[in-house]
Design a protein around this motif. Structure first.
Motif, PDB file in Angstrom:
ATOM      1  N   MET A 161       0.825  -1.202   0.000  1.00 19.25           N
ATOM      2  CA  MET A 161       0.000   0.000   0.000  1.00 19.25           C
ATOM      3  C   MET A 161       0.864   1.260   0.000  1.00 19.25           C
ATOM      4  SD  MET A 161      -2.451   1.535   2.971  1.00 19.25           S
ATOM      5  CE  MET A 161      -0.974   2.007   3.882  1.00 19.25           C
ATOM      6  N   LYS A 162       1.881   1.279   0.864  1.00 17.77           N
ATOM      7  CA  LYS A 162       2.719   2.469   0.955  1.00 17.77           C
ATOM      8  C   LYS A 162       3.476   2.714  -0.346  1.00 17.77           C
ATOM      9  CE  LYS A 162       3.194   4.600   4.274  1.00 17.77           C
ATOM     10  NZ  LYS A 162       2.447   5.780   4.795  1.00 17.77           N
ATOM     11  N   PHE A 163       3.994   1.652  -0.958  1.00 15.05           N
ATOM     12  CA  PHE A 163       4.676   1.819  -2.242  1.00 15.05           C
ATOM     13  C   PHE A 163       3.689   2.247  -3.321  1.00 15.05           C
ATOM     14  CE2 PHE A 163       8.113  -1.088  -0.548  1.00 15.05           C
ATOM     15  CZ  PHE A 163       9.082  -0.105  -0.543  1.00 15.05           C
ATOM     16  N   ALA A 164       2.451   1.748  -3.219  1.00 16.55           N
ATOM     17  CA  ALA A 164       1.435   2.160  -4.184  1.00 16.55           C
ATOM     18  C   ALA A 164       1.191   3.666  -4.072  1.00 16.55           C
ATOM     19  CB  ALA A 164       0.142   1.393  -3.938  1.00 16.55           C
ATOM     20  N   MET A 165       1.145   4.154  -2.841  1.00 13.98           N
ATOM     21  CA  MET A 165       0.936   5.584  -2.634  1.00 13.98           C
ATOM     22  C   MET A 165       2.106   6.395  -3.176  1.00 13.98           C
ATOM     23  SD  MET A 165      -0.678   5.381   1.204  1.00 13.98           S
ATOM     24  CE  MET A 165      -0.717   7.154   1.440  1.00 13.98           C
ATOM     25  N   GLU A 166       3.286   5.755  -3.220  1.00 13.62           N
ATOM     26  CA  GLU A 166       4.464   6.421  -3.766  1.00 13.62           C
ATOM     27  C   GLU A 166       4.549   6.243  -5.287  1.00 13.62           C
ATOM     28  OE1 GLU A 166       6.707   8.174  -2.069  1.00 13.62           O
ATOM     29  OE2 GLU A 166       5.837   7.854  -0.087  1.00 13.62           O
ATOM     30  N   GLY A 167       3.571   5.521  -5.863  1.00 12.83           N
ATOM     31  CA  GLY A 167       3.554   5.354  -7.310  1.00 12.83           C
ATOM     32  C   GLY A 167       4.259   4.129  -7.817  1.00 12.83           C
ATOM     33  N   ALA A 168       4.547   3.178  -6.909  1.00 16.25           N
ATOM     34  CA  ALA A 168       5.319   2.022  -7.338  1.00 16.25           C
ATOM     35  C   ALA A 168       4.454   0.926  -7.935  1.00 16.25           C
ATOM     36  CB  ALA A 168       6.091   1.450  -6.150  1.00 16.25           C
ATOM     37  N   GLN A 169       3.186   0.842  -7.552  1.00 12.15           N
ATOM     38  CA  GLN A 169       2.345  -0.253  -8.019  1.00 12.15           C
ATOM     39  C   GLN A 169       1.028   0.298  -8.538  1.00 12.15           C
ATOM     40  OE1 GLN A 169       3.794  -3.014  -8.164  1.00 12.15           O
ATOM     41  NE2 GLN A 169       5.442  -2.851  -6.670  1.00 12.15           N
ATOM     42  N   ASP A 170       0.210  -0.588  -9.082  1.00 14.37           N
ATOM     43  CA  ASP A 170      -1.065  -0.215  -9.677  1.00 14.37           C
ATOM     44  C   ASP A 170      -2.181  -0.295  -8.642  1.00 14.37           C
ATOM     45  OD1 ASP A 170      -3.246   0.233 -11.275  1.00 14.37           O
ATOM     46  OD2 ASP A 170      -3.207  -1.729 -12.248  1.00 14.37           O
ATOM     47  N   LYS A 171      -2.440   0.823  -7.982  1.00 14.59           N
ATOM     48  CA  LYS A 171      -3.543   0.958  -7.042  1.00 14.59           C
ATOM     49  C   LYS A 171      -3.408   0.115  -5.771  1.00 14.59           C
ATOM     50  CE  LYS A 171      -6.906   2.091 -10.649  1.00 14.59           C
ATOM     51  NZ  LYS A 171      -8.193   1.739 -11.259  1.00 14.59           N
ATOM     52  N   GLY A 172      -2.333  -0.618  -5.634  1.00 19.68           N
ATOM     53  CA  GLY A 172      -2.115  -1.379  -4.416  1.00 19.68           C
ATOM     54  C   GLY A 172      -3.081  -2.517  -4.184  1.00 19.68           C
ATOM     55  N   GLU A 173      -3.819  -2.953  -5.196  1.00 13.06           N
ATOM     56  CA  GLU A 173      -4.838  -3.976  -4.994  1.00 13.06           C
ATOM     57  C   GLU A 173      -4.248  -5.368  -5.181  1.00 13.06           C
ATOM     58  OE1 GLU A 173      -7.945  -2.798  -7.636  1.00 13.06           O
ATOM     59  OE2 GLU A 173      -8.454  -1.036  -6.458  1.00 13.06           O
ATOM     60  N   PHE A 174      -3.364  -5.737  -4.267  1.00 11.42           N
ATOM     61  CA  PHE A 174      -2.687  -7.017  -4.391  1.00 11.42           C
ATOM     62  C   PHE A 174      -3.079  -7.996  -3.292  1.00 11.42           C
ATOM     63  CE2 PHE A 174      -0.132  -5.681  -7.722  1.00 11.42           C
ATOM     64  CZ  PHE A 174       0.559  -4.527  -7.430  1.00 11.42           C
ATOM     65  N   PHE A 175      -3.514  -7.495  -2.183  1.00 10.18           N
ATOM     66  CA  PHE A 175      -3.620  -8.336  -0.997  1.00 10.18           C
ATOM     67  C   PHE A 175      -5.037  -8.274  -0.444  1.00 10.18           C
ATOM     68  CE2 PHE A 175      -3.125  -9.662   3.329  1.00 10.18           C
ATOM     69  CZ  PHE A 175      -2.071 -10.569   3.312  1.00 10.18           C
ATOM     70  N   THR A 176      -5.737  -9.407  -0.456  1.00 12.48           N
ATOM     71  CA  THR A 176      -7.078  -9.479   0.100  1.00 12.48           C
ATOM     72  C   THR A 176      -6.976  -9.807   1.586  1.00 12.48           C
ATOM     73  OG1 THR A 176      -7.802 -10.359  -2.014  1.00 12.48           O
ATOM     74  CG2 THR A 176      -9.346 -10.517  -0.178  1.00 12.48           C
ATOM     75  N   PRO A 177      -7.683  -9.080   2.445  1.00 12.08           N
ATOM     76  CA  PRO A 177      -7.583  -9.331   3.887  1.00 12.08           C
ATOM     77  C   PRO A 177      -7.849 -10.791   4.221  1.00 12.08           C
ATOM     78  CG  PRO A 177      -8.843  -7.345   3.465  1.00 12.08           C
ATOM     79  CD  PRO A 177      -8.601  -7.974   2.136  1.00 12.08           C
ATOM     80  N   PRO A 178      -7.023 -11.383   5.089  1.00 15.79           N
ATOM     81  CA  PRO A 178      -7.200 -12.803   5.432  1.00 15.79           C
ATOM     82  C   PRO A 178      -8.610 -13.141   5.905  1.00 15.79           C
ATOM     83  CG  PRO A 178      -5.089 -12.030   6.260  1.00 15.79           C
ATOM     84  CD  PRO A 178      -5.799 -10.821   5.712  1.00 15.79           C
TER      85      PRO A 178
END
Length: 698
Positions: A161-178
């Motif tokens: 999420m933090k890298f997504a906010m820095e522009g590193a990933q696409d919207k940070g939608e990688f991890f579904t809550p357990p």
């Protein structure tokens, strides 16, 4: 998990400070950082499994055989050569090239695991040697050395999420809550065959499926085959890393699921599951209008000849990949269940197949990167005939626990209770009764420990009370400036004595009641009547447990007040009868014993409350409509509601409940914490606005 937020923030702030000093962009920094978390997690699992394996290794001549890769694969962990172990990297000599050492570690893992070939990050030469040393120390944090898989999953998500906010990933939608993944897994029970996630992100669905299968004493690799699809190579690398660190493998391929079917598994999957991106627009209708994975047609095309919302494309994909006996569970935007126009037509056709199994509404704040509510959809192409025209509607928006100020999840018991409703829907009464039996067994076990916890508290209280009373006895009787303080101390000690006597009486009555209940219900049959009787018999004891918590806290407050009066108003430190070091030690010990006693009292009451939650709603151990929670809706009712699949539309509103465990002081503390967090955010925003304003030359 209670201090996971502090761990996350501390790790991020430390790592981000180093990134800032290294002059690297977030994109350059993201994968190497995640690679180090991967190594830390892999090493944690390696150590845990090694201990288990070494305890059972066969011996020849008294010497155990060497560890082997298969020993770890069977335990869903990676075997790590010496050069790939985190402590080896951490303890390298100062003059050693750490970047090359980490690259060597990654290459050694890839050499042992073909599925990871070319996946692990190796661009560590971009880092200064000292910088890498500090990064390794950051991820050797004491909390991480003892962290479980869930904690690492949270940290992975947080960093994404933090890298997504820095522009590193696409919207940070990688991890579904357990919590959501476990709900899906518990409902569809993916324990065999072919499993597909066409939007697999970081592979969380596969990881939780692995846990589910292993918990049943089977090896995941022997039971299922995982297939995944993702549209970016970076996300695929993350998914493969996530699988590998759990000792799993999967065939994950690159492709945009809207236009590509990389595995060609339509009609062949035993299970489909996923958390696709919500509300995607701009999908080219011309490219997909003849797609066989869309058996219900397109959900609606705008004047640009684009599908304006991709939700029902995903829903169709999850359905069309299923075999004739397949099940599906996936996360979807809450907007989809009641969407109109072309989407309603697709939904109508889907409902008319008779394969929509269940819908579960989830409140907001279950995701890091999205605060919107969502719904879990469940499809079953092998539904029994008597359920074909019905859909189980569950509104779980009032079921949650707070993890942090911004993040909610399900407790293990809340998750089990939701699953129990599905068991009743499917007629699996034996599973429901087994769960209630587990709760009552926990009550039996935890209530037995109350006596010892209260005895330890009582001993600690009496020791401190005796010290303060002894000091009070030494005070001069003569009048003087301290008269008022002496009076307050005397009154407080008297109030403490007055409260202590009924506490002892109530404690003894509680012990007697618990002992009688435990003797009478030492062996509770898996029968609903027997379980109801046992739970009802414990109802008044649960009230006594809650009352005892209040008494314990009251006694601690009184003795604390007495110590403060003696110390601050009566200058106790100048008296030979007052040993400050001993007093402080006793106060610390009392606080610890209070916490242990209160926790134990609450544990016993907690498991009783779980049994009561289920039995109060389903007293006959059969599915029933419960206002605000669950309703079995038939097709005629669904048709009358515009084919809506929104649970809240059917279950109604629950009557207000009294929270028996509401703690006003704890609630007030939470409000203060939330206010502090909001103030901190406001200060950061104000600073950013001021910087931007100054940047404009104002």
């Amino acid at each position: 998990m209670h201090d996971i937020t502090q761990i996350e923030q501390r790790l991020w702030e430390a790592a981000d400070q180093l990134r800032a000093n290294s002059k690297l962009t977030a994109t350059e920094y993201a994968m190497p950082i995640l690679g180090l978390i991967f190594l830390r997690h892999a090493y944690n699992r390696f150590l845990a499994v090694r201990e288990e394996v070494e305890a059972t290794l066969p011996k020849r001549g008294g010497v155990p055989r060497p560890l082997a890769k298969d020993d770890f694969t069977r335990k869903s962990a990676l075997f790590l050569r010496e050069e790939s172990r985190f402590d080896h990297l951490l303890n390298l000599p100062a003059d050693r090239d750490r970047g090359q050492a980490i690259i060597d570690a990654m290459e050694a893992i890839e050499a042992d695991y073909e599925s990871l070939s070319g996946v692990l990050p190796k661009d560590y030469q971009i880092f200064d040697n000292d910088l890498l040393g500090r990064l390794l120390k950051i991820f050797n944090d004491g909390a991480l050395r003892n962290a479980s898989g869930d904690v690492f999953g949270r940290i992975y998500e947080y960093f994404l999420m933090k890298f997504a906010m820095e522009g590193a990933q696409d919207k940070g939608e990688f991890f579904t809550p357990p919590s959501l993944v476990r709900t899906i897994v518990n409902v569809i029970e993916p324990d065999h065959g072919t499993i597909l996630d066409p939007a697999c992100g970081s592979g969380g669905m596969f990881v939780q499926t692995g846990y589910f299968i292993e918990d049943r004493g089977r090896h995941t690799a022997e039971a299922v085959t995982f297939y995944g699809q993702e549209k970016t190579a970076t996300t695929i690398r993350l998914a493969k890393m996530n699988l590998a660190v759990h000792g799993l493998e999967g065939d994950i391929r690159e492709g945009n699921t809207f236009y590509e079917d990389a595995h060609e598994l339509a009609g062949k999957c035993d299970f489909t599951m996923g958390n696709p991106p919500f509300n995607v627009d701009g999908v080219d209708a011309g490219k997909i209008k003849a797609d066989p994975r869309l058996p219900f047609g397109l959900p609606g095309v705008n004047n640009k000849k684009e599908v304006s919302n991709g939700n029902y494309l995903w829903i169709s994909y999850f359905y069309s990949y299923l075999s004739d006996t397949g099940r599906s569970g996936f996360v979807m935007s809450s907007q989809a269940s009641s969407a109109g126009h072309g989407e309603k037509e697709v939904r109508r056709k889907l409902v008319e197949t008779g394969h929509v199994d269940a819908m579960i509404a989830i409140r907001s704040n279950f995701f890091y990167t999205r605060t919107v509510p969502c719904e879990l959809w469940f499809l079953n192409r092998a539904k029994p005939e008597h359920l074909r025209d019905k859909v189980l509607m569950i509104d779980a928006r009032n079921i949650y626990r707070k993890v942090t100020r911004k993040i909610f999840d399900f407790s293990p018991e809340q998750l089990a209770n939701l699953t129990a409703i599905v068991w009743l829907y499917r007629g699996q009464t034996d599973k429901y009764l087994a769960l209630v039996g587990d709760y009552l067994a926990a009550v039996h076990r935890e209530s037995a420990l109350v006596r010892g916890a209260l005895a330890a508290f009582e001993e600690s209280l009496v020791a401190l009370q005796g010290r303060v009373a002894a000091f009070g006895d030494t005070l001069a009787a003569a009048a003087g400036p301290a008269d008022e303080g002496r009076g307050r101390l005397r009154d407080t000690l008297s109030e403490l004595a007055d409260a202590h006597a009924p506490f002892l009486a109530d404690r003894d009555a509680l012990h007697a009641a618990v002992a009688a209940w435990r003797k009478r219900y030492a062996d509770i049959a898996p029968d609903n009547g027997a379980q109801l009787g046992a739970r009802h018999a414990f109802d008044p004891i649960a009230e006594e447990l809650r009352g005892m918590v209040k008494q314990v806290d009251h006694l601690v407050k009184l003795i604390g007040r007495a110590v403060e009066i003696a110390d601050k108003e009566l200058d106790a430190r100048s008296s030979d009868a007052w040993d400050s070091r001993a007093i402080n030690r006793l106060r610390k010990e009392l606080d610890e014993k209070r916490r242990e006693a209160v926790d134990q009292l609450k544990h016993a009451a907690y498991f009783h409350r779980q049994a009561a939650w289920l039995q109060g709603r389903f007293p006959e151990a059969r599915l029933a409509d419960v206002p605000g929670l669950v309703k079995l809706a038939d097709r005629a009712e669904i048709a009358a509601n515009d084919w809506s699949l929104t649970p809240g539309r059917y279950v109604g509103v629950a009557p207000p409940e009294v929270d028996e465990d509401f703690d006003f002081e704890e609630a007030l503390r939470e409000i203060h914490v939330e206010l502090a967090g909001l103030n901190e955010e406001a200060a950061k925003l104000a600073e950013a606005i001021q910087c931007n304003f100054e940047g404009l030359g104002a």
